[in-house]
Write an enzyme that holds these catalytic residues in place. Structure first.
Site, PDB file in Angstrom:
ATOM      1  N   VAL A 183      -8.702  -9.936 -43.474  1.00 38.29           N
ATOM      2  CA  VAL A 183      -8.412 -11.170 -44.197  1.00 38.29           C
ATOM      3  C   VAL A 183      -6.971 -11.157 -44.711  1.00 38.29           C
ATOM      4  CG1 VAL A 183      -9.062 -12.642 -46.142  1.00 38.29           C
ATOM      5  CG2 VAL A 183     -10.829 -11.468 -44.812  1.00 38.29           C
ATOM      6  N   TYR A 184      -6.538 -10.011 -45.212  1.00 33.19           N
ATOM      7  CA  TYR A 184      -5.169  -9.911 -45.713  1.00 33.19           C
ATOM      8  C   TYR A 184      -4.159 -10.138 -44.592  1.00 33.19           C
ATOM      9  CZ  TYR A 184      -1.070  -8.126 -48.152  1.00 33.19           C
ATOM     10  OH  TYR A 184       0.171  -8.003 -48.708  1.00 33.19           O
ATOM     11  N   ALA A 185      -4.361  -9.450 -43.463  1.00 35.64           N
ATOM     12  CA  ALA A 185      -3.451  -9.623 -42.326  1.00 35.64           C
ATOM     13  C   ALA A 185      -3.485 -11.059 -41.815  1.00 35.64           C
ATOM     14  CB  ALA A 185      -3.826  -8.661 -41.201  1.00 35.64           C
ATOM     15  N   GLY A 235      -4.104 -13.759 -43.539  1.00 37.06           N
ATOM     16  CA  GLY A 235      -3.388 -14.618 -44.478  1.00 37.06           C
ATOM     17  C   GLY A 235      -1.891 -14.559 -44.276  1.00 37.06           C
ATOM     18  N   LEU A 236      -1.368 -13.355 -44.029  1.00 38.78           N
ATOM     19  CA  LEU A 236       0.065 -13.215 -43.807  1.00 38.78           C
ATOM     20  C   LEU A 236       0.464 -13.848 -42.475  1.00 38.78           C
ATOM     21  CD1 LEU A 236       0.934  -9.632 -45.107  1.00 38.78           C
ATOM     22  CD2 LEU A 236       0.559 -11.761 -46.371  1.00 38.78           C
TER      23      LEU A 236
END
Length: 259
Positions: A152-154, A156-157
């Site tokens: 999810v973090y990757a 989002g970026l």
């Protein structure tokens, strides 16, 4: 007319470094963060410029809407979407509330604040929008041996990169610049809050990241990667993406055809 910058996540790390640098350049500031005491401390330390603090939680719709309203009504010269949250963990282990927080802070907030500010910038014929992402945006194809996993973090970026590149094309010729800032590992509180000890890892300073970003605006770069010396590596990625996009056809690719 005074230059006015709005910086989210301004109470520490890269956001604080941006606010410090911009105050030194004579910008009036609207600084956004969760910790009201830090907002007040920053304002008190910079009497040479106007500093307005907004205590808002960008993981909530209410916080996003409050800051978006300011973006829509103030003559903002420079918007810096910097607010961040980590939550590094595999998707199956990521609690629903943390997944929602990530999506709001790294996707919804930059989208809504950018949307709120861009019309005024276009009307004035000037302005810049910087969204802080990271090199993790390009880590999607990495093998499973690359840890920690953080889908999810990757994602989002990566959204920030695609949105910024597309928006830059939309705004070409308007006088409004768009940049997505993609540092690697930076020496801030960010990883400490995640419980990660990176003291033995070489890290870039937040000041260097800001230097790269502001110089990138001068160079007209849409994607700024402060730690990548060979810019042709990034250009190769972008060229390949456009080639793949242009390589599509209404015909089914042969590898998908059954005998």
């Amino acid at each position: 007319m005074s230059k006015l910058a709005l910086v989210t996540g301004a109470t520490s790390g890269i956001g604080r470094a941006f606010a410090e640098r911009l105050a030194g350049q004579g910008y009036d500031l609207i600084i956004v963060g969760r910790r009201e005491e830090r907002l007040k401390e920053f304002a008190a330390a910079h009497p040479e410029v106007s500093v307005r603090g907004i205590a808002a939680d960008l993981s909530t719709d209410e916080g996003i809407d409050a800051v978006a309203q300011v973006c829509a009504t103030e003559d903002i010269t420079l918007l810096i979407n910097n607010a961040g949250v980590a939550h590094y963990m595999p998707l199956a282990e990521l609690p629903a509330d943390k997944a929602r927080e990530l999506a709001h802070v790294k996707v919804v907030a930059p989208t809504m604040l950018t949307r709120a500010v861009v019309g005024g910038m276009q009307a004035r014929g000037e302005g810049a929008i910087i969204t802080v992402a990271g090199m993790i945006a390009f880590s999607g194809p990495a093998p499973s041996s690359v840890m920690p996993r953080r889908a999810v973090y990757a994602g989002g970026l990566a959204f920030a990169v695609a949105m910024s590149q597309t928006l830059a094309a939309e705004l070409e010729g308007t006088g409004v610049q768009v940049q997505v800032l993609c540092p690697g590992v930076v020496a801030t509180e960010f990883h400490e809050r995640q419980g990660m000890d990176l003291s033995a890892v070489r890290r870039m300073s937040a000041d260097d990241v800001v230097t790269a970003s502001l110089r990138g605006l001068e160079l007209g770069e849409v994607v700024v990667a402060p730690g990548v010396e060979d810019a042709s590596l990034l250009n190769a990625v972008f060229t390949a993406e456009v080639a793949a996009f242009n390589g599509q056809s209404p015909e089914l690719a042969s590898r998908y055809r059954t005998a």
